[in-house]
Design an enzyme around this catalytic site. Sequence first.
Site, PDB file in Angstrom:
ATOM      1  N   PHE A  26      64.759 -25.469 -67.228  1.00 26.61           N
ATOM      2  CA  PHE A  26      64.252 -25.885 -68.531  1.00 26.61           C
ATOM      3  C   PHE A  26      63.083 -24.998 -68.917  1.00 26.61           C
ATOM      4  O   PHE A  26      62.123 -24.856 -68.167  1.00 26.61           O
ATOM      5  CB  PHE A  26      63.821 -27.355 -68.503  1.00 26.61           C
ATOM      6  CG  PHE A  26      64.987 -28.286 -68.433  1.00 26.61           C
ATOM      7  CD1 PHE A  26      65.503 -28.864 -69.582  1.00 26.61           C
ATOM      8  CD2 PHE A  26      65.592 -28.565 -67.213  1.00 26.61           C
ATOM      9  CE1 PHE A  26      66.606 -29.704 -69.520  1.00 26.61           C
ATOM     10  CE2 PHE A  26      66.689 -29.408 -67.137  1.00 26.61           C
ATOM     11  CZ  PHE A  26      67.198 -29.974 -68.286  1.00 26.61           C
ATOM     12  N   CYS A  32      55.923 -27.373 -82.652  1.00 25.27           N
ATOM     13  CA  CYS A  32      57.042 -27.989 -83.368  1.00 25.27           C
ATOM     14  C   CYS A  32      56.702 -28.054 -84.853  1.00 25.27           C
ATOM     15  O   CYS A  32      55.534 -28.091 -85.228  1.00 25.27           O
ATOM     16  CB  CYS A  32      57.333 -29.390 -82.830  1.00 25.27           C
ATOM     17  SG  CYS A  32      58.887 -30.069 -83.453  1.00 25.27           S
ATOM     18  N   CYS A  36      57.763 -36.281 -84.679  1.00 27.78           N
ATOM     19  CA  CYS A  36      58.548 -37.456 -84.303  1.00 27.78           C
ATOM     20  C   CYS A  36      57.735 -38.352 -83.383  1.00 27.78           C
ATOM     21  O   CYS A  36      57.207 -37.883 -82.369  1.00 27.78           O
ATOM     22  CB  CYS A  36      59.837 -37.034 -83.611  1.00 27.78           C
ATOM     23  SG  CYS A  36      60.824 -35.903 -84.625  1.00 27.78           S
ATOM     24  N   CYS A  39      58.580 -38.365 -79.507  1.00 26.60           N
ATOM     25  CA  CYS A  39      58.614 -37.101 -78.775  1.00 26.60           C
ATOM     26  C   CYS A  39      57.805 -37.202 -77.479  1.00 26.60           C
ATOM     27  O   CYS A  39      56.738 -37.801 -77.439  1.00 26.60           O
ATOM     28  CB  CYS A  39      58.076 -35.965 -79.638  1.00 26.60           C
ATOM     29  SG  CYS A  39      58.270 -34.354 -78.849  1.00 26.60           S
ATOM     30  N   ASP A  40      58.330 -36.559 -76.420  1.00 25.33           N
ATOM     31  CA  ASP A  40      57.674 -36.609 -75.110  1.00 25.33           C
ATOM     32  C   ASP A  40      57.005 -35.282 -74.731  1.00 25.33           C
ATOM     33  O   ASP A  40      56.730 -35.037 -73.569  1.00 25.33           O
ATOM     34  CB  ASP A  40      58.678 -37.011 -74.026  1.00 25.33           C
ATOM     35  CG  ASP A  40      59.872 -36.071 -73.926  1.00 25.33           C
ATOM     36  OD1 ASP A  40      59.918 -35.060 -74.654  1.00 25.33           O
ATOM     37  OD2 ASP A  40      60.760 -36.345 -73.114  1.00 25.33           O
ATOM     38  N   THR A  41      56.736 -34.426 -75.695  1.00 28.87           N
ATOM     39  CA  THR A  41      56.182 -33.105 -75.408  1.00 28.87           C
ATOM     40  C   THR A  41      54.783 -32.945 -75.989  1.00 28.87           C
ATOM     41  O   THR A  41      54.535 -33.302 -77.133  1.00 28.87           O
ATOM     42  CB  THR A  41      57.098 -32.002 -76.003  1.00 28.87           C
ATOM     43  OG1 THR A  41      58.394 -32.148 -75.431  1.00 28.87           O
ATOM     44  CG2 THR A  41      56.574 -30.626 -75.698  1.00 28.87           C
ATOM     45  N   GLU A  95      68.110 -26.892 -77.428  1.00 23.53           N
ATOM     46  CA  GLU A  95      68.011 -28.209 -78.038  1.00 23.53           C
ATOM     47  C   GLU A  95      67.061 -28.058 -79.217  1.00 23.53           C
ATOM     48  O   GLU A  95      65.879 -27.809 -79.029  1.00 23.53           O
ATOM     49  CB  GLU A  95      67.508 -29.237 -77.029  1.00 23.53           C
ATOM     50  CG  GLU A  95      68.497 -29.464 -75.912  1.00 23.53           C
ATOM     51  CD  GLU A  95      68.090 -30.557 -74.941  1.00 23.53           C
ATOM     52  OE1 GLU A  95      67.002 -31.156 -75.108  1.00 23.53           O
ATOM     53  OE2 GLU A  95      68.864 -30.803 -74.011  1.00 23.53           O
ATOM     54  N   HIS A 177      68.141 -38.565 -66.967  1.00 22.21           N
ATOM     55  CA  HIS A 177      67.004 -38.089 -66.153  1.00 22.21           C
ATOM     56  C   HIS A 177      65.909 -39.155 -66.065  1.00 22.21           C
ATOM     57  O   HIS A 177      65.260 -39.284 -65.040  1.00 22.21           O
ATOM     58  CB  HIS A 177      66.463 -36.771 -66.707  1.00 22.21           C
ATOM     59  CG  HIS A 177      66.071 -36.813 -68.142  1.00 22.21           C
ATOM     60  ND1 HIS A 177      66.998 -36.962 -69.166  1.00 22.21           N
ATOM     61  CD2 HIS A 177      64.868 -36.736 -68.743  1.00 22.21           C
ATOM     62  CE1 HIS A 177      66.375 -36.972 -70.321  1.00 22.21           C
ATOM     63  NE2 HIS A 177      65.078 -36.835 -70.095  1.00 22.21           N
TER      64      HIS A 177
END
Length: 183
Positions: A26, A32, A36, A39-41, A95, A177
């Site tokens: 990954f 970005c 959102c 979002c997990d980032t 993605e 995951h």
Amino acid sequence: MKKYKVNEIFYSLQGEGFYTGTPAVFLRFSGCNRKCGFCDTDHFSGREMTAGEIADAVAEFPGRHLVATGGEPLLQLDSDLLRELKARGFYVQIETNGSLPVPPEVDWVTCSPKDAPWGINRIDELKIVYQGQDVEEIAALLPAPRHFLQPCSGANIPETIDYILHHPKWRLSLQTHKLIDIR
């Protein structure tokens, strides 16, 4: 020399969509163009790396399936970096939120659209985080050969399953995951 802002690089199993269960490297980019709530980032942290440094770092892992993600990877991912990855034998999946066109060197495009406008020019799988919205309208605007619905953070699994049972062109995509507690 061009630098890319990389949030993290790690090796795990692809947890979502068509390639669920596939060992993958990954490459998560910082930044970005959407906001959102689920979002997990962390879009702000990261380190600056050249295309060669990135390709060398991902090549340290045994798998040759690479998932470029973010944030929005297409804010940075370009043909220069893709050629470096291809030279090291990588199959490249992205993605994307669908807002930008995809470089021709990308092998597989997972589009998880958030908000229009969309500028994407190719989709291999459409993966929508289902929150009760009109997914048929989105699918009509973003044609794809494969359709996946994903519950929003696992909170609405019964509603997502019910929708799929009544609209069988859609398949369920769980964040496996997270279910099996891996990255």
